[in-house]
Write an enzyme that holds these catalytic residues in place. Structure first.
Site, PDB file in Angstrom:
ATOM      1  N   CYS A 113       5.350  -9.202 -11.246  1.00  0.00           N
ATOM      2  CA  CYS A 113       6.325  -8.629 -10.412  1.00  0.00           C
ATOM      3  C   CYS A 113       7.408  -9.478  -9.971  1.00  0.00           C
ATOM      4  O   CYS A 113       8.045  -9.058  -9.202  1.00  0.00           O
ATOM      5  CB  CYS A 113       5.588  -7.872  -9.184  1.00  0.00           C
ATOM      6  SG  CYS A 113       4.353  -6.589  -9.957  1.00  0.00           S
ATOM      7  N   HIS A 254       9.379  -6.808  -2.368  1.00  0.00           N
ATOM      8  CA  HIS A 254       8.677  -6.168  -3.478  1.00  0.00           C
ATOM      9  C   HIS A 254       7.980  -4.838  -3.168  1.00  0.00           C
ATOM     10  O   HIS A 254       7.365  -4.567  -2.021  1.00  0.00           O
ATOM     11  CB  HIS A 254       7.423  -7.329  -4.070  1.00  0.00           C
ATOM     12  CG  HIS A 254       6.901  -6.398  -5.181  1.00  0.00           C
ATOM     13  ND1 HIS A 254       7.508  -5.839  -6.149  1.00  0.00           N
ATOM     14  CD2 HIS A 254       5.672  -6.612  -5.459  1.00  0.00           C
ATOM     15  CE1 HIS A 254       6.644  -5.317  -6.989  1.00  0.00           C
ATOM     16  NE2 HIS A 254       5.293  -5.830  -6.609  1.00  0.00           N
ATOM     17  N   ASN A 284       4.965   0.940  -7.420  1.00  0.00           N
ATOM     18  CA  ASN A 284       5.155  -0.444  -7.799  1.00  0.00           C
ATOM     19  C   ASN A 284       5.589  -0.280  -9.161  1.00  0.00           C
ATOM     20  O   ASN A 284       5.012   0.058 -10.397  1.00  0.00           O
ATOM     21  CB  ASN A 284       3.821  -1.186  -7.684  1.00  0.00           C
ATOM     22  CG  ASN A 284       3.980  -2.623  -7.978  1.00  0.00           C
ATOM     23  OD1 ASN A 284       5.102  -3.017  -8.617  1.00  0.00           O
ATOM     24  ND2 ASN A 284       3.240  -3.291  -8.058  1.00  0.00           N
TER      25      ASN A 284
HETATM   26  C1  LIG Z   1      -5.471  -0.939  -3.970  1.00  0.00           C
HETATM   27  C2  LIG Z   1      -5.342  -0.792  -2.548  1.00  0.00           C
HETATM   28  C3  LIG Z   1      -4.328   0.199  -2.172  1.00  0.00           C
HETATM   29  C4  LIG Z   1      -6.616  -0.427  -2.025  1.00  0.00           C
HETATM   30  O1  LIG Z   1      -6.803  -0.198  -0.451  1.00  0.00           O
HETATM   31  P1  LIG Z   1      -7.903  -0.727   0.212  1.00  0.00           P
HETATM   32  O2  LIG Z   1      -7.676  -0.153   1.681  1.00  0.00           O
HETATM   33  O3  LIG Z   1      -7.878  -2.262  -0.145  1.00  0.00           O
HETATM   34  O4  LIG Z   1      -9.164   0.131  -0.232  1.00  0.00           O
HETATM   35  P2  LIG Z   1     -10.332  -0.484  -0.901  1.00  0.00           P
HETATM   36  O5  LIG Z   1     -10.211  -1.277  -2.283  1.00  0.00           O
HETATM   37  O6  LIG Z   1     -11.106  -1.165   0.243  1.00  0.00           O
HETATM   38  O7  LIG Z   1     -11.331   0.819  -1.387  1.00  0.00           O
HETATM   39  C5  LIG Z   1     -11.625   1.371  -0.565  1.00  0.00           C
HETATM   40  C6  LIG Z   1     -12.557   2.741  -1.379  1.00  0.00           C
HETATM   41  O8  LIG Z   1     -11.593   3.564  -1.607  1.00  0.00           O
HETATM   42  C7  LIG Z   1     -12.002   3.977  -2.981  1.00  0.00           C
HETATM   43  N1  LIG Z   1     -10.768   4.179  -3.815  1.00  0.00           N
HETATM   44  C8  LIG Z   1     -10.050   3.406  -4.474  1.00  0.00           C
HETATM   45  N2  LIG Z   1      -8.985   4.092  -5.102  1.00  0.00           N
HETATM   46  C9  LIG Z   1      -8.989   5.234  -4.710  1.00  0.00           C
HETATM   47  C10 LIG Z   1      -8.335   6.401  -4.784  1.00  0.00           C
HETATM   48  N3  LIG Z   1      -7.097   6.271  -5.649  1.00  0.00           N
HETATM   49  N4  LIG Z   1      -8.590   7.616  -4.306  1.00  0.00           N
HETATM   50  C11 LIG Z   1      -9.691   7.517  -3.303  1.00  0.00           C
HETATM   51  N5  LIG Z   1     -10.368   6.224  -3.213  1.00  0.00           N
HETATM   52  C12 LIG Z   1     -10.120   5.302  -3.951  1.00  0.00           C
HETATM   53  C13 LIG Z   1     -12.455   2.774  -3.397  1.00  0.00           C
HETATM   54  O9  LIG Z   1     -13.560   2.835  -4.640  1.00  0.00           O
HETATM   55  C14 LIG Z   1     -13.524   2.425  -2.473  1.00  0.00           C
HETATM   56  O10 LIG Z   1     -14.503   3.065  -2.416  1.00  0.00           O
HETATM   57  P3  LIG Z   1     -15.986   2.531  -1.937  1.00  0.00           P
HETATM   58  O11 LIG Z   1     -15.758   2.055  -0.205  1.00  0.00           O
HETATM   59  O12 LIG Z   1     -16.866   3.639  -1.715  1.00  0.00           O
HETATM   60  O13 LIG Z   1     -16.332   1.631  -2.864  1.00  0.00           O
HETATM   61  C15 LIG Z   1      -5.056  -2.370  -1.835  1.00  0.00           C
HETATM   62  O14 LIG Z   1      -6.009  -3.128  -1.888  1.00  0.00           O
HETATM   63  C16 LIG Z   1      -3.970  -2.854  -2.431  1.00  0.00           C
HETATM   64  O15 LIG Z   1      -2.604  -2.346  -2.450  1.00  0.00           O
HETATM   65  N6  LIG Z   1      -3.713  -3.807  -2.744  1.00  0.00           N
HETATM   66  C17 LIG Z   1      -2.670  -4.700  -3.531  1.00  0.00           C
HETATM   67  C18 LIG Z   1      -2.182  -4.290  -4.853  1.00  0.00           C
HETATM   68  C19 LIG Z   1      -0.926  -4.585  -5.224  1.00  0.00           C
HETATM   69  O16 LIG Z   1      -0.058  -4.666  -4.420  1.00  0.00           O
HETATM   70  N7  LIG Z   1      -1.031  -4.857  -6.507  1.00  0.00           N
HETATM   71  C20 LIG Z   1       0.223  -5.194  -7.106  1.00  0.00           C
HETATM   72  C21 LIG Z   1       0.568  -6.692  -6.817  1.00  0.00           C
HETATM   73  S1  LIG Z   1       1.892  -7.085  -7.435  1.00  0.00           S
END
Ligand SMILES: CC(C)(COP(=O)(O)OP(=O)(O)OC[C@H]1O[C@@H](n2cnc3c(N)ncnc32)[C@H](O)[C@@H]1OP(=O)(O)O)[C@@H](O)C(=O)NCCC(=O)NCCS
Length: 327
Positions: A113, A254, A284
């Site tokens: 990215c 970003h 994204n």
């Molecule tokens: C991916 C992201 C949104 C997840 O948010 P989070 O608050 O960290 O959530 P978690 O990963 O702790 O997941 C929490 C729960 O939600 C669940 N979950 C994940 N995706 C889900 C979705 N789309 N809908 C519902 N639940 C979801 C998970 O399974 C987890 O459940 P569990 O606690 O029973 O295991 C966040 O970590 C993020 O934005 N990370 C950076 C990603 C990014 O920017 N990538 C590109 C960089 S260039």
């Protein structure tokens, strides 16, 4: 001193919109979860047959038109992308052919990215060195082609699109790209990767059956790296120009997740009214994210002549980068 001035900008996103509600019919998720965790409401999805080079060429065509340059004056085309049309030839060579830019050298830059800012930095170095005067810089990705729509932890995040700028050598003092800053940490490569299709794991029935041609991400880990590295690289850019947050007219980060954007802005002491956000519309779009945001900020009047704009991004590699541009 020669500066690389932005003289043209354009972007392109596919027409088809995929909303959070529609995603709920595909995976076990909800609009509430996606909105509260990411700020994303919808994203664009390319129709069958549309390629990254089509998106890149459409954005570049607009940027060249605005620049007023003769297309034959473009001497270099750089495309930041992780979703090239094919492994080779490069997407930039395909764009060159589509737009008839006969006098340009062309190559792609793979920096996740951060691809657009890395490409901007390479272009700026060529211009500053005197090697080229007019460079076309594109960031474009078609992440829907490498997204697993059975994996709810990634498929809600990504979308398709791209943008482009035309840079021209400018001797006018202090107008153009003021500085660029790039970093990488290969030790964190497993936080975001697509394993198959290269020399490590050539495409095979096994790689396809195991879903290895899709993005794999460790979201929570990446979130922590993102807020810290994006703050650090933005501070580095401001310090190297002797700028304070109040000297920046617009911060264009970003567009991955509104929580990452808000956390970074808070650490940098930017009020949100100085931060450009459009992640709710596109998700994204990887290398497309910054130039699409810049184009929208410019078209809506939030970037004007002489505006000081700070951009930063993080992506697979890991890579992270920033730049300050006086428009
Ligand atoms: C991916 C992201 C949104 C997840 O948010 P989070 O608050 O960290 O959530 P978690 O990963 O702790 O997941 C929490 C729960 O939600 C669940 N979950 C994940 N995706 C889900 C979705 N789309 N809908 C519902 N639940 C979801 C998970 O399974 C987890 O459940 P569990 O606690 O029973 O295991 C966040 O970590 C993020 O934005 N990370 C950076 C990603 C990014 O920017 N990538 C590109 C960089 S260039």
């Amino acid at each position: 001193m020669i500066y690389s001035k932005v003289v043209g900008i354009g972007s392109f996103v596919p027409e088809k919109i995929l909303t959070n509600e529609e995603l709920c019919n595909i995976v076990d998720t909800s609009d509430e979860w996606i909105t509260s965790r990411t700020g994303i409401k919808e994203r664009r999805i390319a129709e069958d047959g549309l390629t990254t080079s089509d998106i890149a060429a459409a954005a570049a065509k607009k940027a060249i038109k605005i620049s007023g340059l003769n297309p034959q004056d473009i001497e270099l085309i750089l495309v930041g992308t992780v979703t090239p049309d094919m492994i080779f030839p490069s997407t930039s060579c395909i764009v060159q052919n589509k737009l008839g830019l006969k006098n340009a050298a062309a190559f792609d830059i793979s920096a996740g990215c951060s691809g657009f800012i890395y490409s901007l930095s390479v272009a700026d170095s060529f211009i500053k060195s005197g090697k080229y005067k007019n460079v076309l810089v594109i960031g474009a990705d078609l992440l829907s082609r490498i997204t697993d729509y059975a994996d709810r932890s990634t498929c809600v995040l990504f979308g398709d699109g791209g943008g482009a700028v035309v840079l021209t050598a400018n001797a006018e003092n202090n107008r153009g790209i003021l500085s660029t800053h790039m970093h990488s940490e290969g030790g964190h490569n497993e936080t975001l990767m697509l394993k198959a299709g290269g020399s490590l794991m050539p495409a095979s029935i096994i790689s396809v059956n195991n879903g290895e041609h899709y993005i794999k991400m460790k979201g929570a880990e990446l979130f922590k790296y993102a807020v810290n590295y994006l703050r650090d690289v933005a501070e580095e850019a401001m310090e190297s120009n002797n700028f304070k947050p109040e000297d920046i007219d617009l911060f264009v980060p970003h567009q991955a997740n509104v929580r990452i954007i808000e956390a970074t802005a808070k650490k940098l002491r930017f009020p949100m009214k100085k931060v450009f956000v459009n992640v709710e519309k596109y998700g994204n779009t990887s290398s497309g994210s910054i130039p699409i945001a810049l184009d929208e900020a410019y078209s809506s009047g939030r970037i004007k002549e002489s505006s000081v704009v700070l951009i930063d991004a993080i992506g697979a590699g890991l890579t992270w980068a920033s730049s300050i541009i006086r428009w």
